[in-house]
Design a protein around this motif. Structure first.
Motif, short mmCIF file in Angstrom:
data_model
loop_
_atom_site.label_atom_id
_atom_site.label_comp_id
_atom_site.label_asym_id
_atom_site.label_seq_id
_atom_site.Cartn_x
_atom_site.Cartn_y
_atom_site.Cartn_z
N GLN A 116 0.82 -1.20 0.00
CA GLN A 116 0.00 0.00 0.00
C GLN A 116 0.86 1.26 0.00
O GLN A 116 1.87 1.35 0.69
CB GLN A 116 -0.91 0.00 1.22
CG GLN A 116 -2.13 -0.89 1.08
CD GLN A 116 -3.17 -0.30 0.14
OE1 GLN A 116 -3.16 0.88 -0.17
NE2 GLN A 116 -4.08 -1.15 -0.32
N GLY A 117 0.42 2.25 -0.77
CA GLY A 117 1.15 3.51 -0.91
C GLY A 117 1.86 3.62 -2.24
O GLY A 117 2.28 4.70 -2.63
N THR A 118 1.99 2.49 -2.95
CA THR A 118 2.69 2.51 -4.25
C THR A 118 1.72 2.57 -5.42
O THR A 118 2.15 2.61 -6.57
CB THR A 118 3.58 1.25 -4.39
OG1 THR A 118 2.75 0.08 -4.39
CG2 THR A 118 4.59 1.16 -3.26
N GLN A 119 0.42 2.58 -5.16
CA GLN A 119 -0.58 2.48 -6.22
C GLN A 119 -0.96 3.86 -6.78
O GLN A 119 -0.79 4.88 -6.14
CB GLN A 119 -1.83 1.76 -5.70
CG GLN A 119 -2.70 2.59 -4.78
CD GLN A 119 -2.24 2.62 -3.35
OE1 GLN A 119 -1.22 2.04 -2.99
NE2 GLN A 119 -2.98 3.31 -2.51
N LEU B 133 2.77 8.42 6.33
CA LEU B 133 3.67 9.48 5.90
C LEU B 133 5.06 8.89 5.69
O LEU B 133 5.62 8.27 6.60
CB LEU B 133 3.72 10.58 6.96
CG LEU B 133 4.30 11.94 6.59
CD1 LEU B 133 3.44 12.62 5.54
CD2 LEU B 133 4.39 12.81 7.84
N SER B 134 5.60 9.06 4.49
CA SER B 134 6.96 8.62 4.20
C SER B 134 7.91 9.78 4.46
O SER B 134 7.77 10.86 3.87
CB SER B 134 7.08 8.15 2.75
OG SER B 134 8.40 7.77 2.44
N VAL B 135 8.87 9.57 5.34
CA VAL B 135 9.76 10.65 5.78
C VAL B 135 11.17 10.39 5.26
O VAL B 135 11.75 9.33 5.51
CB VAL B 135 9.79 10.76 7.32
CG1 VAL B 135 10.66 11.93 7.76
CG2 VAL B 135 8.37 10.91 7.87
N LEU B 136 11.70 11.35 4.53
CA LEU B 136 13.04 11.22 3.98
C LEU B 136 14.03 11.80 4.99
O LEU B 136 14.46 12.95 4.90
CB LEU B 136 13.14 11.96 2.64
CG LEU B 136 14.31 11.56 1.73
CD1 LEU B 136 14.22 10.10 1.33
CD2 LEU B 136 14.34 12.45 0.49
N ARG C 277 2.93 12.31 1.97
CA ARG C 277 1.77 11.57 2.42
C ARG C 277 1.43 10.50 1.39
O ARG C 277 1.32 10.78 0.19
CB ARG C 277 0.58 12.49 2.61
CG ARG C 277 -0.61 11.80 3.28
CD ARG C 277 -1.56 12.78 3.89
NE ARG C 277 -2.54 12.11 4.75
CZ ARG C 277 -3.19 12.69 5.72
NH1 ARG C 277 -2.96 13.97 5.99
NH2 ARG C 277 -4.06 12.03 6.45
N LEU C 278 1.26 9.27 1.85
CA LEU C 278 0.97 8.17 0.94
C LEU C 278 -0.54 8.11 0.64
O LEU C 278 -1.35 8.50 1.49
CB LEU C 278 1.42 6.84 1.56
CG LEU C 278 2.91 6.74 1.90
CD1 LEU C 278 3.23 5.37 2.50
CD2 LEU C 278 3.78 7.00 0.67
N PRO C 279 -0.91 7.64 -0.53
CA PRO C 279 -2.32 7.60 -0.91
C PRO C 279 -3.06 6.44 -0.26
O PRO C 279 -3.49 5.48 -0.93
CB PRO C 279 -2.26 7.46 -2.44
CG PRO C 279 -1.00 6.71 -2.68
CD PRO C 279 -0.03 7.20 -1.65
N VAL C 280 -3.20 6.50 1.05
CA VAL C 280 -3.92 5.46 1.79
C VAL C 280 -4.85 6.13 2.80
O VAL C 280 -4.56 7.21 3.30
CB VAL C 280 -2.95 4.50 2.53
CG1 VAL C 280 -2.11 3.72 1.55
CG2 VAL C 280 -2.06 5.25 3.49
#
Length: 649
Positions: free
Chosen positions: A328-331, A453-456, A512-515
C-alpha cells in the motif's frame, strides 16, 4: 558452552523472595527505592500491605529479584550463559542479562508495564491442561465467542486462554474443555494478559518505549512472540508485540533443545520453569529446521508448531534473481495500463484477476484501475487498491514467466508479502486474491480512518523528536544509509497532517501516501481476530522458492508457514523491517539481482539512495509511463545476469 538461563514471570512471586540479595546490592536497591517510591525490600520480604500479588507491584519485584540473582551468580564467578530466555515478564530479566539496558532502566520499564496492565479492562485467564495446542484452538474456534485467545503455550499439554471476563468464565467454555478431557483451571488474575484485550496497553507502552535507547545484545535472547532469537539491535517492537501476543514457551525451549542446548538453569524465585523444562524434554515440539550446535546470531522469523520445510537452497553459478513486491502507498490510477494494452501475458493475467474480483465484488477491477477520469487523483479506495496491488504484482510475474524469466527467491514488502508467498507456491493465486479482497472489506468496515507518511530522514529522527511524531507508530524503515534515510509513520489522519506540516516547517521532506488506513499501527487492532481467521482459512503449501519477509526480517521457515493466521496479521500490522532484512539476508549484494515488481519502482529507489550501486537490479513499471521501455531494460538486465535467451511474446 550450551547453557541456557531462563527467567520466570508472574506467578513465581512469593513473600520472602530475594531476602539475601538486597544486602549484597545496597546501591542498586536504593536507586530502585527512589524510582519506585517505596521499599523494594519490604515489598519482597515482608509484604506488609499485602500488595505483592497486584501486577503493578509484582512486575518490578520479580524483575528486580531475578536481575539481582543473575548479578550475584556472575559476581560469584559463575559463567555467563550461551542463551537466555524469559517467560512473559521474565523476558525483561533475560534482556537485562544480555545487556539490553541497565538495572534501573529495566526496572522503570517493568514498572510502567505493570502500571498500564493494572489499568487494563477486566479480563480473565484459565489454564487448559491435558490437551494440545491444536485441540485447544479448535475447541475455542467452535465456541460462540470471539473475545478469547490462546495466550500461553507452555508445554505440549498445557495452554493458557485469555480474554473477556464474561466469556472465559462462561459455563459452556469450561464444559467444552472438560468434556474433551481437559482440566480447566481459572487463574487468579484481573486482566487478559497476552490477548487482544491488551491492545490499548500495548499502544500506550509503545509510546513509552519510543523514548528508551536499547543497547546491542551481547547474548542471544529468545523472544516470546517469535520463539526465535531477538535481532541484536532494533528489537523494541518485539517488547511491544509481546504484550498482546501469545507466549510460545513450548516452541522456544523445543527450538533450543533441537540445537543441542541441554543445560537449563532457572534464575529467579521458584521452580515453575524448571518443571516446565522437564515436561518439554519428555515431549519436545518437532522442529522443522535442522539441528545446529549453536543458535544463530542473526534473527530468525517467527514460527508455529510443525509444518513443511522451506524451499531447499540451490547452488547458483550466477547471481540469485530476487523478485520484489510492494504494498500500500505505491498504487496510482492507470498503473500497468500501458502493459495491459501491449503485453498479452500481462493482460491475460490481469483479466483473470479482474474476473475473480468481479465475481466476488460485482465490478471490474481493471475498469476501476484504469479509470481515465480520475487521472491525477489519489487511488485510495481500499476495496480497489488492495486487490489491484496484488493483481499487478502477480501479473508482472506472469509476464516475465511468459518471457522465460523466473525468480530464484521472492521478497514482499507489506501487502507485497502475499504476492511473494503466492509466487513461491505457499498459497494459491485464488486464495491469495480472496484473502486480500476479504481483508479490504474488514479494513473498510471495521477500522478507523488513518494515514501514512513517508519521511526522507534518518529513522533516529523518530526516536529523537517525539514531539513531531506523538501518537504515530513507526510503520516501517526502508533504509538508514545513503545521504538521508527513509522511514514511514502511521496513525490517525489528523496526526499525519500535523506531523507533515511540522516536518515541512523544519525542512524535512515528508510525503503523504495515498492510503486511508493506518497500516502497521494500532488503528488496525480492531480486526486482529477476523484477519487471523482469514489466514486460517488458507491452504498453505511448502514453497518452491525462498520467501524473504519484511515483517520478520528474514526468510520464512517451514514452521512459520503453517502459522498463516499469525503471518496474515503480521504482514499488515507488524513493522516493515526492510532495512533489517537487507542487512541480514543480502549482505553480499554481488550475489543477488533485484527485480522490482512494485507498481511505482519504489525498491529501485530504496536500493539507489539507501544501499548503493553494488545492489544491482531494475524495475518493471512506474507512474511516469514508458513502461514498455522499462520492461525492455529489465529483460536486458535479466538476460545479462542469467545468460538466458528470452521467449518471444
Amino acid at each position: 558452552m550450551n547453557s541456557v538461563y531462563v527467567f520466570p514471570g508472574q506467578g513465581s512471586q512469593r513473600k520472602g523472595m530475594g531476602k539475601d540479595l538486597f544486602e549484597k546490592y545496597p546501591d542498586l536497591v536504593a536507586r530502585a527505592d527512589r524510582l519506585l517510591g517505596y521499599s523494594l525490600r519490604d515489598l519482597c520480604v515482608d509484604d506488609p500491605d499485602r500488595v505483592l500479588n497486584r501486577t503493578e507491584y509484582t512486575q518490578p519485584a520479580l524483575y528486580a529479584v531475578s536481575a539481582l540473582q543473575y548479578l550475584d551468580h556472575i559476581d560469584s564467578g559463575g559463567a555467563p550463559p550461551a542463551v537466555v530466555a524469559g517467560h512473559s515478564l521474565g523476558e525483561y530479566s533475560a534482556l537485562f542479562a544480555a545487556g539490553a539496558f541497565d538495572f534501573v532502566t529495566g526496572l522503570d520499564l517493568v514498572r510502567r508495564r505493570g502500571e498500564l496492565m493494572s489499568r487494563a479492562p477486566k479480563g480473565a485467564m484459565a489454564a487448559v491442561v491435558n490437551l494440545d495446542q491444536e485441540r485447544v484452538a479448535r475447541i475455542l474456534a467452535a465456541l460462540p465467542y470471539d473475545g478469547i485467545d490462546v495466550a500461553n503455550i507452555n508445554s505440549r499439554l498445557q495452554c493458557i486462554i485469555s480474554g473477556a471476563y464474561d466469556e472465559v468464565h462462561a459455563p459452556d467454555v469450561r464444559q467444552a474443555y472438560t468434556e474433551a478431557g481437559a482440566r480447566f483451571i481459572p487463574l487468579n488474575v484481573s486482566a487478559a494478559f497476552h490477548s487482544r484485550c491488551m491492545a490499548d496497553v500495548q499502544e500506550e507502552f509503545a509510546r513509552h518505549l519510543s523514548g528508551v535507547e536499547f543497547r546491542p545484545l551481547r547474548i542471544p535472547v529468545i523472544a516470546n512472540c517469535t520463539a526465535r532469537p531477538y535481532p541484536t539491535t532494533g528489537y523494541a517492537e518485539l517488547l511491544v508485540r509481546q504484550i498482546s501476543s501469545p507466549v510460545r514457551w513450548y516452541e522456544s525451549l523445543s527450538w533450543l533443545l533441537a540445537r543441542g542446548h541441554d543445560d537449563f538453569r532457572e534464575i529467579g524465585p521458584g521452580d515453575v520453569l524448571t518443571k516446565l523444562t522437564a515436561k518439554i524434554r519428555e515431549e519436545p515440539l518437532a522442529m522443522a529446521e535442522p539441528a545446529a550446535p549453536q543458535p544463530p546470531a542473526a534473527p530468525q522469523p517467527p514460527a508455529a508448531p510443525v509444518g513443511a520445510r522451506p524451499a531447499p537452497r540451490r547452488a547458483l553459478r550466477r547471481p540469485e534473481v530476487v523478485f520484489m513486491y510492494g504494498g500500500q502507498g505505491t498504487q496510482y490510477y492507470r498503473m500497468g495500463q500501458e502493459l495491459y494494452d501491449t503485453h498479452p501475458a500481462f493482460r491475460d493475467a490481469m483479466d483473470r484477476c479482474s474476473a475473480l474480483y468481479e465475481a466476488a465484488q460485482g465490478t471490474s477491477l481493471v475498469a476501476a484501475m484504469h479509470d481515465g477520469t480520475r487521472r491525477g487523483q489519489d487511488f485510495d479506495d481500499i476495496l480497489h487498491t488492495h486487490a489491484a496491488l496484488y493483481s499487478v504484482g502477480w501479473s508482472l510475474t506472469e509476464a516475465l514467466r511468459a518471457e522465460g524469466f523466473h525468480p530464484d527467491a521472492v521478497l514482499g514488502h507489506s501487502l507485497g508479502e502475499y504476492v511473494a508467498a503466492t509466487v513461491a507456491g505457499a498459497m494459491s493465486f485464488e486464495d491469495g486474491l480472496d484473502l486480500v479482497m476479504k481483508q479490504a472489506h474488514l479494513l473498510d468496515q471495521r477500522c478507523r480512518p488513518g494515514g501514512m507518511l513517508s519521511v526522507l530522514a534518518p529513522p533516529s529522527l523518530y526516536q529523537r523528536r517525539r514531539d513531531l511524531f506523538a501518537g504515530l507508530a513507526l510503520a516501517g524503515v526502508n533504509f538508514t544509509g545513503g545521504t538521508t534515510g527513509n522511514f514511514v509513520v502511521s496513525g490517525e489522519a489528523e496526526r499525519v497532517t500535523e506531523a507533515r506540516a511540522a516536518l515541512d516547517g523544519e525542512g524535512v521532506i515528508a510525503v503523504r501516501l495515498p492510503v486511508r488506513h493506518g497500516f502497521h499501527s494500532g488503528l488496525l487492532d480492531d480486526i486482529r481476530h477476523e484477519c487471523r481467521s482469514l489466514g486460517r482459512a488458507v491452504t498453505v503449501n511448502s514453497p518452491t522458492l525462498p520467501v524473504y519477509s519484511c515483517a520478520y526480517a528474514g526468510e520464512l521457515d517451514g514452521a512459520a508457514l503453517t502459522a498463516w493466521d499469525d503471518y496474515a496479521w503480521d504482514v499488515i500490522r507488524g513493522r516493515v523491517r526492510f532495512d533489517e532484512l537487507m542487512a541480514t539476508a543480502f549482505r553480499d549484494p554481488a550475489r543477488h539481482y533485484f527485480v522490482d515488481l512494485s507498481a511505482s519502482g519504489s525498491f529501485a529507489n530504496f536500493l539507489k539512495h539507501g544501499y548503493g550501486p553494488d545492489h544491482r537490479g531494475a524495475f518493471a513499471i512506474n507512474q511516469f509511463g514508458n513502461n514498455t521501455a522499462s520492461m525492455r531494460r529489465l529483460r536486458e538486465g535479466l538476460e545479462e545476469v542469467t545468460g538466458a535467451a528470452p521467449a518471444l511474446v
